[in-house]
Scaffold this motif. Structure first.
Motif, PDB file in Angstrom:
ATOM      1  N   MET A  34     -17.802  94.740 -14.087  1.00  0.00           N
ATOM      2  CA  MET A  34     -18.684  95.144 -13.052  1.00  0.00           C
ATOM      3  C   MET A  34     -18.341  94.918 -11.539  1.00  0.00           C
ATOM      4  SD  MET A  34     -21.278  97.279 -12.523  1.00  0.00           S
ATOM      5  CE  MET A  34     -22.124  97.216 -14.107  1.00  0.00           C
ATOM      6  N   ALA A  51     -19.573 101.750  -9.176  1.00  0.00           N
ATOM      7  CA  ALA A  51     -20.558 101.277 -10.019  1.00  0.00           C
ATOM      8  C   ALA A  51     -21.838 102.030  -9.941  1.00  0.00           C
ATOM      9  CB  ALA A  51     -20.824  99.645  -9.551  1.00  0.00           C
ATOM     10  N   PRO A  58     -22.668  90.032  -9.652  1.00  0.00           N
ATOM     11  CA  PRO A  58     -23.120  91.213  -9.733  1.00  0.00           C
ATOM     12  C   PRO A  58     -24.620  91.244  -9.797  1.00  0.00           C
ATOM     13  CG  PRO A  58     -21.785  91.093 -11.681  1.00  0.00           C
ATOM     14  CD  PRO A  58     -21.668  89.618 -10.910  1.00  0.00           C
ATOM     15  N   ILE A  96     -17.787  97.436  -8.476  1.00  0.00           N
ATOM     16  CA  ILE A  96     -18.515  97.616  -7.375  1.00  0.00           C
ATOM     17  C   ILE A  96     -17.852  97.549  -6.233  1.00  0.00           C
ATOM     18  CG2 ILE A  96     -20.358  95.921  -6.169  1.00  0.00           C
ATOM     19  CD1 ILE A  96     -21.428  95.306  -8.875  1.00  0.00           C
ATOM     20  N   SER A 117     -26.209  98.987  -7.899  1.00  0.00           N
ATOM     21  CA  SER A 117     -25.427  97.819  -8.392  1.00  0.00           C
ATOM     22  C   SER A 117     -24.697  97.380  -7.026  1.00  0.00           C
ATOM     23  CB  SER A 117     -24.341  98.108  -9.263  1.00  0.00           C
ATOM     24  OG  SER A 117     -24.921  98.396 -10.432  1.00  0.00           O
ATOM     25  N   ARG A 156     -21.014  96.549  -1.390  1.00  0.00           N
ATOM     26  CA  ARG A 156     -20.898  97.441  -2.418  1.00  0.00           C
ATOM     27  C   ARG A 156     -19.783  98.491  -1.633  1.00  0.00           C
ATOM     28  NH1 ARG A 156     -22.689 100.766  -6.418  1.00  0.00           N
ATOM     29  NH2 ARG A 156     -22.695 102.852  -6.208  1.00  0.00           N
ATOM     30  N   THR A 205     -28.560  93.955  -9.674  1.00  0.00           N
ATOM     31  CA  THR A 205     -28.972  95.384  -9.603  1.00  0.00           C
ATOM     32  C   THR A 205     -30.250  95.268  -8.729  1.00  0.00           C
ATOM     33  OG1 THR A 205     -28.250  95.966 -11.963  1.00  0.00           O
ATOM     34  CG2 THR A 205     -30.173  97.318 -10.859  1.00  0.00           C
TER      35      THR A 205
END
Length: 148
Positions: free
Chosen positions: A21, A30, A51, A25, A34, A86, A53
């Motif tokens: 993940m 992603a 990571p 990202i 995220s 991100r 959310t």
């Protein structure tokens, strides 16, 4: 009253999933909410990244601790800020922990939208807000305000 939910454990499979993940990202591939969360260790001073959310709604952006008060939670509380990344975009945000009553609607929306974390909560998406307020002690919620 004890909880029926499992305690979060960073297993080898979860470590692999986190690495995968994180890679997605970093390249901007992603899911939409995220991010890579970086906090500075309150004791070690070492930057730690994981990571996460985020939850975004009309009231703002929120960072939820679905696995409880893990290391990044203590570090965020101590420093009062976190860094989010991100793709190529990085931002520093102030964090303010919400009181249970304010956290309840955020937790309710989070559990409804982020199905993978449901096993770690003692509530279901359709539970009442007071039930989510009771979860706030085990799942801290932070409001994010951009600093830069």
């Amino acid at each position: 009253m004890g909880t029926k939910t499992p305690k979060y454990h960073l297993s080898p499979a979860r470590r692999f999933a986190n690495r995968l993940m994180a890679m997605l990202i970093r390249v901007g591939a992603a899911p939409r909410h995220s991010y890579l969360l970086t906090t500075v260790g309150r004791k070690s001073g070492v930057a730690r990244t994981t990571p996460v959310t985020l939850l975004e709604n009309a009231d703002g952006r929120f960072l939820v601790a679905p696995y409880g008060p893990v290391g990044w939670v203590h570090n965020a509380r101590s420093l009062g800020q976190v860094t989010l990344r991100r793709g190529r975009h990085t931002e520093t945000c102030a964090v303010a922990e919400l009181e249970p009553g304010d956290a309840a609607p955020v937790l309710k929306q989070y559990v409804a939208e982020v199905a993978v974390v449901r096993p770690f909560f003692d509530v279901a998406p359709g539970s009442a807000l007071p039930d989510f307020a009771a979860e706030a002690a085990r799942h801290p919620v932070f409001r994010l305000d951009r600093l830069e």
